[in-house]
Design a protein around this motif. Structure first.
Motif, short mmCIF file in Angstrom:
data_model
loop_
_atom_site.label_atom_id
_atom_site.label_comp_id
_atom_site.label_asym_id
_atom_site.label_seq_id
_atom_site.Cartn_x
_atom_site.Cartn_y
_atom_site.Cartn_z
N SER A 136 0.85 -1.19 0.00
CA SER A 136 0.00 0.00 0.00
C SER A 136 0.88 1.23 0.00
CB SER A 136 -0.91 0.00 1.23
OG SER A 136 -0.14 0.05 2.41
N GLY A 137 0.36 2.31 -0.58
CA GLY A 137 1.16 3.52 -0.63
C GLY A 137 0.43 4.66 -1.31
N LEU A 138 1.21 5.64 -1.71
CA LEU A 138 0.70 6.88 -2.29
C LEU A 138 1.16 6.98 -3.74
CD1 LEU A 138 -0.95 9.29 -1.09
CD2 LEU A 138 1.22 10.53 -1.00
N ASN A 139 0.27 7.42 -4.62
CA ASN A 139 0.58 7.57 -6.03
C ASN A 139 0.35 9.01 -6.48
OD1 ASN A 139 -0.97 7.61 -8.96
ND2 ASN A 139 0.88 6.37 -8.98
N PHE A 140 1.29 9.55 -7.22
CA PHE A 140 1.12 10.85 -7.86
C PHE A 140 1.98 10.88 -9.12
CE2 PHE A 140 4.37 11.22 -4.56
CZ PHE A 140 5.46 11.72 -5.24
N GLU A 141 1.70 11.81 -10.00
CA GLU A 141 2.36 11.88 -11.30
C GLU A 141 3.28 13.10 -11.40
OE1 GLU A 141 0.74 10.95 -15.63
OE2 GLU A 141 0.25 13.02 -15.07
N LEU A 142 4.54 12.84 -11.76
CA LEU A 142 5.47 13.91 -12.10
C LEU A 142 5.55 14.03 -13.62
CD1 LEU A 142 8.48 13.60 -9.61
CD2 LEU A 142 6.79 15.44 -9.75
N ARG A 143 5.60 15.27 -14.10
CA ARG A 143 5.60 15.51 -15.55
C ARG A 143 6.82 16.33 -15.94
NH1 ARG A 143 -0.83 17.33 -15.94
NH2 ARG A 143 -1.70 15.26 -15.51
N ASN A 144 7.51 15.86 -16.95
CA ASN A 144 8.69 16.55 -17.48
C ASN A 144 8.41 16.96 -18.91
OD1 ASN A 144 11.25 17.51 -18.09
ND2 ASN A 144 12.11 15.48 -18.44
N ALA A 145 8.07 18.23 -19.12
CA ALA A 145 7.78 18.74 -20.46
C ALA A 145 9.02 19.25 -21.17
CB ALA A 145 6.73 19.85 -20.38
#
Length: 344
Positions: free
Chosen positions: A213-222
Motif C-alpha cells: 500500500s502507498g501513495l501515487n502521484f504523477e510527475l511531468r517533465n515537459a
C-alpha cells in the motif's frame, strides 16, 4: 515383519515425494557445453560515427544538422557455439514506473514535445531480426533523418538487442533466459543548455502496487532534457501527526515524459492530508511541491483488501501439493497397517 515392510514402504514414499519436489523445481539452464563455452551468448558494439560529441562514450551521442540523414551501425557478435536469433528495436525513451529511463516499448507518446520523437525520424523498419552463426558477427543498420529545423535539448531513444539463451526441456520445468543490451541514441542540435522543470499532476491518491500500500502521484517533465540521479523527499502531514519521511534515490526521468510515482506507506486511513514533495537532481537545482488530498473510507477499504490479498507463486502451490500428497500417502499406509494389525 509387517512393521519392517511398513517402514520400508514409508521411506520409499517419502524419498519419491522428495524426488518429485526436486523434479518440479524451476531450474536455470546453465546452457553450456562440456568445454565451458556458452551455447548461446552475444555482445553488441556501436560503430561510433564522425559526429559523435564524445568519442569515449560507448553509445551514440550525436551532433546533427537540420535534415541530416545518417545510418547508425551496430555490430552484433555471436560468442556461443550455436546459431542465435537476435531481435533489435530502435525505440523512444520513456520513464518506467520504477523511476528509470527505459527503451523497451515499441510505441511511446512524448509529453508536450516541441520536437519529433526518434521513432518518427527513423526511415525504414524499426524492428529487425537477424540470425548469426557461432563465432560470427553481423552489422545491423538503422537510418534516420534529423528534423527540418534545429531543436532545443535532446531527442532520446535507444536500440535494444535481445535474444533467448535458455534451453527448453520437456521433462523438466526450465526458466527461459534472455539477454538484453540497450545502446542509447542521443541527438543534439542547438548547443545552449536546457534547464529541468517538473510539474505535479492533479491527482494524489492511495494505491496498491506489488502487494504494497502507498501513495501515487504523477510527475511531468515537459522539457527536452533527461534527469538522472534524482532524489525525492516525500512527507505527508495529516491533521493529527506527521507521517514517516520517505526518500527515493537515484531516480531518472526521460525527456518529455511522465512518471507515476509510488511511495510505500503501510497505513493510510481515511482523512485529509497534505503532500510535501522536494525533488533534487544536481547542485543548484531543486523543486518543491505542496498538494492537499483526501482519502475516502471506500478507498481505505479497497486498499486494505488489495494489500492483504495473498498471491502465492506457482512454486508455493507445487510444494503445498507435494506436501499434501506425502501426508495423504502416509495416512493411507498407516491405515493399511492398522487394518492388518487388527486381523492378527
Amino acid at each position: 515383519m509387517k512393521r519392517i515392510k511398513f517402514v520400508s514402504a514409508l521411506v520409499v514414499v517419502i524419498t519419491g515425494c522428495l524426488f518429485l519436489t526436486t523434479w518440479f523445481l524451476p531450474t536455470v539452464a546453465a546452457n553450456k557445453d562440456n568445454n565451458n563455452q556458452p551455447a548461446r551468448s552475444f555482445t553488441v558494439k556501436a560503430v561510433i560515427p564522425h559526429n559523435q560529441t564524445d568519442k569515449k562514450l560507448t553509445y551514440y551521442d550525436l551532433q546533427v544538422h537540420p535534415q541530416q540523414k545518417q545510418t547508425l551501425k551496430m555490430v552484433v557478435t555471436n560468442l556461443g557455439t550455436k546459431k542465435l536469433k537476435v531481435d533489435l528495436n530502435i525505440n523512444n525513451a520513456y520513464t518506467s514506473q520504477n523511476g528509470i529511463i527505459s527503451y523497451d516499448k515499441s510505441y511511446v507518446h512524448l509529453y508536450k514535445a516541441q520536437q519529433p520523437a526518434l521513432s518518427d525520424l527513423v526511415q525504414g523498419k524499426r524492428h529487425k531480426n537477424i540470425v548469426i552463426d557461432p563465432q560470427q558477427s553481423r552489422t545491423v543498420k538503422f537510418t534516420y533523418q534529423a528534423p527540418k529545423t534545429s531543436f532545443q535539448g535532446i531527442i532520446l531513444g535507444g536500440i535494444t538487442a535481445s535474444a533467448a539463451v535458455g534451453n527448453s526441456k520437456k521433462k523438466n520445468l526450465t526458466i527461459q533466459n534472455r539477454i538484453r543490451y540497450v545502446t542509447g541514441v542521443v541527438l543534439r542540435s542547438q548547443t545552449h543548455t536546457v534547464n529541468p522543470h517538473l510539474t505535479l499532476g492533479p491527482n494524489v491518491r492511495s494505491q496498491s502496487r506489488n502487494m504494497q500500500s502507498g501513495l501515487n502521484f504523477e510527475l511531468r517533465n515537459a522539457q527536452p532534457i533527461n534527469l538522472s540521479k534524482m532524489k525525492l523527499r516525500v512527507r505527508i502531514t495529516p491533521k493529527t501527526k506527521n507521517m514517516p519521511l520517505r526518500q527515493l534515490n537515484n531516480m531518472q526521468m526521460a525527456p518529455n515524459s511522465t512518471w507515476q510515482v509510488f511511495v510505500p506507506y503501510k497505513k493510510l486511513t481515511a482523512g485529509t492530508y497534505v503532500l510535501h514533495l522536494n525533488v533534487k537532481e544536481k547542485p543548484g537545482w531543486e523543486q518543491n511541491f505542496t498538494r492537499k488530498f483526501t482519502i475516502t473510507k471506500s478507498q481505505e477499504n479497497t486498499l486494505s483488501k488489495e494489500s492483504s490479498a495473498r498471491n502465492w507463486p506457482i512454486l508455493t502451490w507445487i510444494l503445498l501439493i507435494v506436501v499434501l500428497g506425502v501426508v495423504l500417502v502416509i495416512g493411507y499406509l498407516l491405515w493399511v497397517y492398522l487394518q492388518g494389525s487388527k486381523h492378527n
